[in-house]
Design a protein around this motif. Structure first.
Motif, mmCIF file in Angstrom:
data_model
loop_
_atom_site.group_PDB
_atom_site.id
_atom_site.type_symbol
_atom_site.label_atom_id
_atom_site.label_comp_id
_atom_site.label_asym_id
_atom_site.label_seq_id
_atom_site.Cartn_x
_atom_site.Cartn_y
_atom_site.Cartn_z
ATOM 1 N N ALA A 1 -14.119 27.573 -2.023
ATOM 2 C CA ALA A 1 -12.666 27.647 -1.817
ATOM 3 C C ALA A 1 -11.956 26.472 -2.483
ATOM 4 C CB ALA A 1 -12.346 27.694 -0.328
ATOM 5 N N GLU A 2 -12.490 25.275 -2.317
ATOM 6 C CA GLU A 2 -11.859 24.097 -2.917
ATOM 7 C C GLU A 2 -12.090 24.055 -4.421
ATOM 8 O OE1 GLU A 2 -9.379 20.871 -2.889
ATOM 9 O OE2 GLU A 2 -9.847 22.242 -1.242
ATOM 10 N N LEU A 3 -13.226 24.560 -4.881
ATOM 11 C CA LEU A 3 -13.511 24.587 -6.317
ATOM 12 C C LEU A 3 -12.562 25.512 -7.067
ATOM 13 C CD1 LEU A 3 -17.410 24.636 -6.215
ATOM 14 C CD2 LEU A 3 -15.993 22.815 -7.189
ATOM 15 N N ARG A 4 -11.993 26.468 -6.370
ATOM 16 C CA ARG A 4 -11.037 27.388 -6.990
ATOM 17 C C ARG A 4 -9.623 26.830 -7.033
ATOM 18 N NH1 ARG A 4 -13.547 32.670 -3.935
ATOM 19 N NH2 ARG A 4 -14.963 33.335 -5.604
ATOM 20 N N SER B 1 -10.084 35.458 -7.836
ATOM 21 C CA SER B 1 -10.070 34.652 -9.061
ATOM 22 C C SER B 1 -9.309 33.345 -8.846
ATOM 23 C CB SER B 1 -9.411 35.429 -10.208
ATOM 24 O OG SER B 1 -9.240 34.589 -11.341
ATOM 25 N N ASP B 2 -9.826 32.272 -9.440
ATOM 26 C CA ASP B 2 -9.151 30.982 -9.363
ATOM 27 C C ASP B 2 -7.859 30.984 -10.173
ATOM 28 O OD1 ASP B 2 -10.902 31.170 -11.640
ATOM 29 O OD2 ASP B 2 -10.485 29.065 -12.061
ATOM 30 N N LEU B 3 -7.657 32.000 -11.020
ATOM 31 C CA LEU B 3 -6.451 32.080 -11.842
ATOM 32 C C LEU B 3 -5.280 32.740 -11.127
ATOM 33 C CD1 LEU B 3 -8.068 33.043 -15.268
ATOM 34 C CD2 LEU B 3 -7.343 30.784 -14.477
ATOM 35 N N GLY B 4 -5.520 33.321 -9.971
ATOM 36 C CA GLY B 4 -4.435 33.883 -9.173
ATOM 37 C C GLY B 4 -3.632 34.933 -9.912
ATOM 38 N N ASP B 5 -2.304 34.744 -9.963
ATOM 39 C CA ASP B 5 -1.411 35.710 -10.597
ATOM 40 C C ASP B 5 -1.214 35.459 -12.095
ATOM 41 O OD1 ASP B 5 -0.888 37.150 -8.247
ATOM 42 O OD2 ASP B 5 0.629 35.683 -7.629
ATOM 43 N N ARG B 6 -1.912 34.497 -12.652
ATOM 44 C CA ARG B 6 -1.773 34.249 -14.092
ATOM 45 C C ARG B 6 -2.262 35.448 -14.880
ATOM 46 N NH1 ARG B 6 -2.219 29.467 -11.670
ATOM 47 N NH2 ARG B 6 -0.945 27.752 -12.491
ATOM 48 N N LEU B 7 -1.577 35.728 -15.990
ATOM 49 C CA LEU B 7 -1.895 36.900 -16.797
ATOM 50 C C LEU B 7 -3.082 36.601 -17.709
ATOM 51 C CD1 LEU B 7 1.697 38.068 -17.804
ATOM 52 C CD2 LEU B 7 0.246 38.943 -15.963
#
Length: 293
Positions: A58-61, A221-227
């Motif tokens: 969780a923290e690594l993301r 994903s660690d990128l969340g809402d990024r395209l």
């Protein structure tokens, strides 16, 4: 999910380790008794690598910042250290996970051993060991566009890690590079740098490029809402050059600041090189000594 698995590949000279998303090919060269001991050490270390990562996932993301975090696991600490110099741009330690696992496994098999050469290939991101006077040849992705598909790393080079990123790879990319291969001091550092260089190879808002929120493709994903890029249509030669030059600017900056040794960037038949890569003639390479990147 099955637990850690270990078996020899058909050639009998390489060890395959697998646990969930981690898939390693390990090659060791030197005295037989040293090689046997090294392989045993690698198998032993591999038993807990994934579980250690999951405990801090969780923290690594979460994005890295100018204040490095104190992770408990050695692989997590490698990940954080690799991305710490790159925090001017959005990056999480997950950008260095494959390379960090390769580095950790290489350290485990080398502990107390006397080996000529060794490599740990984690899905294309490789950590390598070279004794005095030794060299290793690596096959790289994205070739067929003006660069030979094999490079030579020598013991005297300041390179012990190779990694490749791009939108066609197994991880998401914000850019459109077919492939970006980076040479660096460690596999973790190469992995993180390749991610950001590949992200920079881009043509924002171009109609031929399809993107989707990372979260829609992988909810965690660690990128969340990024395209992230899902398809790249036809581009003009000028557009290809523009995108490549954007990535080259980032690669050159990393190299000037001592973060990488060299990189090769590929897109739609064009290539950009930052630094120097020693090319090898494929006909001179014993197959078992090639570590793919």
């Amino acid at each position: 999910m099955n637990g850690p698995q270990a078996h020899w590949l058909d050639d009998g000279g390489r060890l395959h380790l697998n646990h969930g998303p981690i898939d390693l090919i390990i090659g060791v060269f030197g005295p037989a008794e040293e090689c046997q001991a090294a392989y045993g050490q690698a198998v032993a270390r591999f038993q807990t690598v994934l579980t250690e990562l999951v405990e801090e996932l969780a923290e690594l993301r979460r994005p890295a910042s100018t204040k490095p975090r104190l992770f408990a696991g050695p692989v997590a600490r490698r990940m954080e250290a690799a991305v710490a110099p790159l925090v001017r741009t959005f990056i999480t330690p997950m950008a260095a996970v494959a390379g960090s696992v390769a580095d950790e496994m290489l350290a485990a098999l080398l502990a107390g051993r006397k080996l000529d050469r060794a490599y740990v290939n984690n899905g294309g991101d490789s950590a390598i060991h070279l004794g005095t006077g030794q060299s290793m040849t690596l096959a790289i992705a994205g070739t067929g566009h003006g660069l030979q598909d094999r490079i030579v790393i020598r013991a005297g080079d300041a390179v012990r890690g190779v990694a490749t990123s791009g939108w066609r790879g197994r991880s998401f990319s914000l850019g459109i590079a077919d492939a970006v291969t980076v040479l660096a001091r460690t596999s973790a550092e190469a992995d993180a740098a390749a991610t950001l260089i590949a992200n920079a190879v881009d043509l924002p808002d171009h109609p031929a490029i399809k993107r989707e929120p990372a979260r829609d493709l992988a909810p965690d994903s660690d990128l969340g809402d990024r395209l992230v890029t899902t398809a790249v249509g036809p581009l003009s030669p000028v557009e290809i050059a523009t995108a490549l030059d954007s990535g080259l600017a980032v690669a050159d900056d990393f190299r000037r600041n001592g973060l990488i040794s060299a990189s090769a960037i590929f897109l739609a038949g064009q290539t950009r090189i930052s630094g120097s890569m020693a090319l090898a003639a494929p006909t001179k390479i014993p197959g078992k000594e090639v570590a793919h990147a």
